[in-house]
Design an enzyme around this catalytic site. Structure first.
Site, PDB file in Angstrom:
ATOM      1  N   ASP A 136       0.843  -1.191   0.000  1.00  0.00           N
ATOM      2  CA  ASP A 136       0.000   0.000   0.000  1.00  0.00           C
ATOM      3  C   ASP A 136       0.879   1.242   0.000  1.00  0.00           C
ATOM      4  O   ASP A 136       2.091   1.150  -0.242  1.00  0.00           O
ATOM      5  CB  ASP A 136      -0.948  -0.025   1.207  1.00  0.00           C
ATOM      6  CG  ASP A 136      -2.286   0.631   0.906  1.00  0.00           C
ATOM      7  OD1 ASP A 136      -2.334   1.871   0.898  1.00  0.00           O
ATOM      8  OD2 ASP A 136      -3.273  -0.097   0.666  1.00  0.00           O
ATOM      9  N   HIS A 163      -4.151   4.770   5.026  1.00  0.00           N
ATOM     10  CA  HIS A 163      -4.852   3.905   4.070  1.00  0.00           C
ATOM     11  C   HIS A 163      -4.453   2.445   4.261  1.00  0.00           C
ATOM     12  O   HIS A 163      -5.301   1.544   4.277  1.00  0.00           O
ATOM     13  CB  HIS A 163      -4.550   4.357   2.644  1.00  0.00           C
ATOM     14  CG  HIS A 163      -5.363   3.651   1.599  1.00  0.00           C
ATOM     15  ND1 HIS A 163      -4.919   2.537   0.924  1.00  0.00           N
ATOM     16  CD2 HIS A 163      -6.601   3.916   1.121  1.00  0.00           C
ATOM     17  CE1 HIS A 163      -5.845   2.144   0.067  1.00  0.00           C
ATOM     18  NE2 HIS A 163      -6.876   2.962   0.158  1.00  0.00           N
ATOM     19  N   SER A 351     -11.013   0.086  -2.658  1.00  0.00           N
ATOM     20  CA  SER A 351      -9.946  -0.162  -1.685  1.00  0.00           C
ATOM     21  C   SER A 351     -10.439  -1.019  -0.532  1.00  0.00           C
ATOM     22  O   SER A 351      -9.659  -1.762   0.068  1.00  0.00           O
ATOM     23  CB  SER A 351      -9.419   1.162  -1.114  1.00  0.00           C
ATOM     24  OG  SER A 351      -8.330   1.635  -1.839  1.00  0.00           O
TER      25      SER A 351
END
Length: 731
Positions: A136, A163, A351
């Site tokens: 990521d 994230h 995502s």
């Protein structure tokens, strides 16, 4: 918090030269399991591939530095909507490729909760003992309270990403905050910065990695139109990794560009239609590309409604392959945040859909290992979830959600029914071979047969041609079903009519083909062949068939038990015949703590070395597969006295209340206790998932399970009120 500390190219090259597979050598389950995975790999090919990626990375680093200096760009930026963007690659044509996270600010949607303790299937699965890789914008916050000690920095990056923490939590959060519980909440995650993703994944795959999640992609507003749907160098590289490490499967998010208007020359329709928006590794043949879905699931886990989200990037890819492959939960998902060790955030986007699918796949690998003692190859796992997905909209696949919404429960049931009502095989097709299978339709379900294979990397790489239709498929395999002169063909899509429903015909582009026959009756012949020359002369392929009668076995409780003969030392038992059925016969002297156990396919058994003047008890059950087992029969009793043996008959009791039991704690570590109203004569058996007795004893005492291996077990308790069982998981 998102921060970067650069690592010099010289140091990276030195690391590559000194150790090819050491970066994530802990990934790949246990040492024995890693050895099992690696034994089919060509390590020299993987070593060469990693070295090639390392050299290319050094060159790309130089190119990116020149671009940044010449254009005055920032290498890393965070946009106003929270998207994390970084210049991470340069295309063959010199286009700068910016990677971006794919959230737009799960277990129920995928039906993975059916596999938990107290889930619909009561399998006690949670990912314990399994590992997953996450790449990521940075690494996850390892110290978050939801991760216990199960999140690791896989590449020693000093970049902690919000994230990445969200994504990792969607997979492995323990559930301290119940609504943030991850899909595989007992698993371990090794998280990595995306800067060297191909190199690190190749190393991890060589070390035995089964799955990795990639919830990022190339930023769609910074590339020329020909990039959309194209099979480019990045796509080819990821296919190389998966072909050379056939147990490894990449899971990537499709992207959130449906309403971006970024592709002004789509292969179908107008820009506003949202088709032809997949980029980079999302166009790889062998990976799973995940769309976002809005769904409605009833309390029985059945999908009632589903539609693609308004942001999820749509296919097709330029050669017409079915992409995205599958859909997951793209709605608002609560997960872990990197703001603190106890913070949480909600997010939407592909995502979040991708890690929900990744966690489900991890549970299916865990279940397959428990059932059969090994893991599925990536093509088998991919084929299984495509075979069992919930079809959405028009019959067959589409370019919005691929084969539909993942249904982990149905996939687990296919594994349960293997060699009983379903058939799965990992086989190999050699040049010129034809594989032929004969099956009888079960008559109560559609007959479905599919093949899946990890194809060699595509030989053609697009370097600037708009909407090139050159096929990426190298080995073109075919599946057909025949009955009474009729040939049944697989599904396929037409990229030039991307909004049309799927049709049936000769699929020339996909490394996965599926045939469905509604209302199937009678016998069918499945044929697997190939066109042209197979690269390397062989192709591994996974076959899945459902809606068939593989075995005539019956899970009916055996009846008509009787003594057919006896002499001074033995007695012969007989019972009702059942074709293809394995019988487990348990017998003991009354009052004995443990049962003697025999397994026979015949419907009779001679009990040897019996003691005179002794009462014996017998019970029998049917076993069709490791997961299809009947209850035990009522206990048959006789008084053994040589030729004067007397039959007592079946043990019968009269109780106002039936026997009900529960087990605590569950999962267990050292001991379990039976919660039930039991007599002092109650006994227990701990039975493995394959149907064998691991231990026995009095059910009125604490049961020591510390010496059992981790996994799912069945506790069977017998008392005068009857026989009851309960599943438990041993940590």
């Amino acid at each position: 918090m998102d921060c970067k500390k650069p690592i010099s190219a010289i140091r990276l090259f030195f690391l590559a030269m000194t150790c090819f597979f050491c970066v994530v050598s802990v990934i790949g389950q246990s040492k024995n399991e890693r050895n099992q995975i690696q034994k089919s790999y060509n390590k020299e090919q993987l070593r060469s591939l990693i070295f090639q990626f390392e050299k290319e990375q050094l060159s790309k680093d130089t190119q990116m530095k020149k671009l940044l200096a010449g254009k005055g760009w920032k290498q890393v930026e965070k946009t106003s909507d929270g998207t994390f963007v970084e210049l991470n690659d340069v295309g063959d044509d010199g286009t700068p490729l910016f990677y971006a996270t794919l959230n737009s600010p799960s277990s129920e949607v995928s039906r993975a909760n059916s596999l938990y303790t107290n889930g619909a299937l009561e399998l006690g699965l949670n990912g314990t003992g399994m590992q997953v890789g996450v790449w990521d914008a940075g690494t996850a916050l390892e110290s978050h309270q939801e991760f216990d000690v199960r999140a690791f920095n896989g590449d020693q990056s000093e970049s902690v990403s919000s994230h990445a923490t969200l994504v990792t939590g969607t997979i492995i959060s323990s559930g301290m905050k119940p609504k943030a519980k991850g899909v595989a909440f007992g698993a371990e995650a090794f998280t990595h910065d995306w800067t060297r993703d191909k190199i690190e994944v190749a190393q991890a795959a060589a070390a035995g990695l089964l799955l990795s999640n990639h919830s990022y992609g190339i930023k769609s507003d910074r590339v020329p139109d020909w990039y959309f749907g194209a099979y480019i160098r990045v796509s080819q590289d990821w296919d190389k990794i998966m072909y050379n490490a056939p147990y490894y499967l990449m899971v990537s998010a499709a992207g959130n560009a449906q309403k971006s208007f970024d592709n002004e020359a789509p292969i179908f329709g107008k820009t506003a239609d949202g088709f032809d928006l997949l980029l980079g590794f999302t166009t790889s043949k062998n990976a799973l590309t995940i769309a976002g879905a809005n769904t409605k699931i009833d309390n029985r886990g059945e999908l009632k409604e589903a539609s693609v989200t308004t942001y999820s990037s749509l296919g097709p890819v330029d050669d017409g392959r079915i992409k995205p492959d599958l859909a997951g939960d793209g709605s608002t998902v609560l997960s872990t945040s990197s703001k603190s060790n106890s913070s949480y955030e909600t997010s939407v986007g592909t995502s979040m859909a991708a890690p929900g699918v990744t966690g489900s796949l991890l549970l299916l690998q865990q279940y397959h290992s428990e059932l059969f003692g090994n893991y599925m190859k990536a093509a088998t796992l991919k084929g299984l979830v495509l075979h069992t997905a919930d079809d959405v909209g028009s019959k067959g696949p589409d370019y919005k959600m691929g084969w539909g919404v993942i249904n982990t429960k149905r996939a687990a049931e296919v594994l349960q029914d293997k060699d009983y009502r379903t058939y799965m095989e990992e086989t190999r097709l050699s040049q010129g071979d034809t594989l032929i299978y004969e099956f009888k339709a079960s008559g109560d379900l559609p007959l479905m047969a599919s093949i899946s294979w990890t194809d060699p990397e595509g030989e053609y790489v697009n370097r600037g041609e708009l909407n090139s239709t050159t096929r990426a498929l190298v080995n073109d395999l075919d599946i057909r079903i025949f009955k009474d002169g009729t040939a049944y063909l697989p599904w396929k899509l037409n990229p030039n009519r991307a909004n049309d429903a799927a049709t049936k015909g000769d699929n020339l582009v996909d490394p996965y083909e599926r045939i469905e026959i509604e209302n199937a009756k009678g016998n069918y012949t499945i044929v697997i062949t190939h066109k042209g020359q197979l690269k390397n002369g062989i192709q591994d392929v996974a076959l899945a068939v459902s809606g068939v009668q593989v075995s005539n076995c019956s899970t009916e409780v055996p009846d008509r038990i009787e003594l057919t003969s006896f002499d001074e030392e033995s007695a012969m038992l007989g019972w009702a015949e059942s074709e293809d059925t394995l019988f487990e016969v348990q017998y003991k002297a009354s009052g004995a703590a443990s049962w003697e156990i025999e397994y026979v396919y015949e419907n009779n058994l001679t009990l040897e070395e019996l003691e005179m003047d002794t009462e014996y008890q017998v019970r029998i059950r049917s076993i069709c597969t490791e997961n299809k087992v009947s209850d035990f029969s009522d206990e048959y009793q006789f008084w053994f006295n040589g030729r004067d043996t007397e039959v007592i008959g079946y043990e019968t009791f009269s109780f106002d209340e039936p026997l009900e039991i529960s087990v605590y704690p569950n999962p267990a570590t050292n001991y379990i206790t039976v919660d039930a109203a039991l007599s002092n004569d109650a006994v227990y058996s701990v039975v493995t998932s394959s149907g064998f007795v691991a231990k026995q004893g009095s059910a009125t005492e604490k049961i020591n399970v510390a010496d059992l291996a981790s996994g799912l077990y069945i506790l069977v308790v017998q008392d005068y009120a009857g026989i009851k069982s309960s599943k438990f998981y041993k940590n």
